[in-house]
Design an enzyme around this catalytic site. Structure first.
Site, short mmCIF file in Angstrom:
data_model
loop_
_atom_site.label_atom_id
_atom_site.label_comp_id
_atom_site.label_asym_id
_atom_site.label_seq_id
_atom_site.Cartn_x
_atom_site.Cartn_y
_atom_site.Cartn_z
N ASP A 1 -5.32 1.93 0.08
CA ASP A 1 -5.89 1.92 -1.28
C ASP A 1 -6.08 0.49 -1.77
OD1 ASP A 1 -5.76 4.65 -1.23
OD2 ASP A 1 -3.93 4.78 -2.43
N1 URA Z 1 -0.73 6.56 0.71
C1 URA Z 1 -1.27 6.18 -0.48
O1 URA Z 1 -1.11 6.85 -1.48
N2 URA Z 1 -2.00 5.05 -0.49
C2 URA Z 1 -2.19 4.26 0.59
O2 URA Z 1 -2.85 3.22 0.50
C3 URA Z 1 -1.60 4.65 1.82
C4 URA Z 1 -0.88 5.82 1.84
#
Ligand code: URA
Length: 232
Positions: free
Chosen positions: A104
């Site tokens: 993310d």
């Molecule tokens: N889980 C999440 O919520 N975000 C990420 O970036 C990776 C795993």
């Protein structure tokens, strides 16, 4: 261009007839990885070098990188507004790279980039169940109850599935290490969301046997070693 017959590859690339390509083989005008070959029934990978009468049809080197993804950077190869992870790479063939598992916008840590689709599929296909370990920081306290619930799996209504058993190690009241074996959309945030506990910091430490190099500052990258590549 994966595992295609050499003769078919040349026919399609140059719009030559099968007969013309056979002739070129007979005249030893086709070089595979620098060596003249007599016939083209063997299969080639996307990383084989192919030359026909001195013209290079394919010459791609496999690339495998680890990047320490910084905050506020998009795990994509293009974005209209924000910096992307590709903007951090300085390589003439970087346009051919893709991500082996996204993070993310506000997640930091290990990100793998490659131009080898077969290799990245081994890391990212859910059935491979590759462990991915993260450091998680939360707004509220993490209790022992989380360990049990994460180990049992959490039902995700949108996908109609239950997450695979995950391992949680509590480090301090608001931080933990979590290992998951799949990569659903916002998986970790949603797992903590089950307890209405907001994830305020998320950092990936490893994927399979590949660990984020602690010499890499946020935004820096390096090439994977042969051992890291072969570990997948
Ligand atoms: N889980 C999440 O919520 N975000 C990420 O970036 C990776 C795993």
């Amino acid at each position: 261009m994966c595992a295609m017959r050499l003769d078919r590859f040349i026919e399609s690339q140059l719009s030559y007839s099968a007969r013309k390509v056979r002739d070129l083989f007979v005249r030893r005008s086709i070089l595979l990885n620098g060596v003249a070959v007599a016939e083209g029934r063997g299969r080639i990978s996307e990383f084989c070098r192919v030359e026909v009468e001195g013209k290079v049809l394919q010459a791609r080197t496999p690339l495998y990188l680890m990047l320490h993804k910084p905050l506020a950077c998009v795990s994509a190869t293009r974005d209209e507004k924000n910096q992307t992870v590709l903007d951090l790479i300085d390589h003439s063939e970087k346009e051919n790279l893709h991500l082996a598992g996204r993070l993310d916008f506000n997640t930091t840590g290990l990100l793998l980039l490659t131009n080898d689709g077969k290799w990245s599929r081994k890391l990212t296909q859910p059935q491979q169940k590759i462990p991915k370990t993260y450091l998680v920081q939360t707004k509220d306290e993490i209790t022992a109850e989380y360990i049990r619930v994460f180990a049992e799996g959490i039902y995700f209504g949108f996908e109609d599935l239950t997450t695979l058993p995950a391992e949680l190690i509590i480090i301090s009241p608001r931080s933990a290490q979590l290992t998951i074996y799949e990569g659903r959309y916002h998986q970790i945030k949603r797992m903590f969301g089950f307890f209405n506990n907001e994830v305020v910091g998320l950092h990936r430490l490893s994927m399979g046997n590949i660990h984020l190099d602690n010499q890499l500052a946020a935004g820096a990258y390096r090439y994977l070693t042969q051992a890291e590549i072969a570990s997948v």
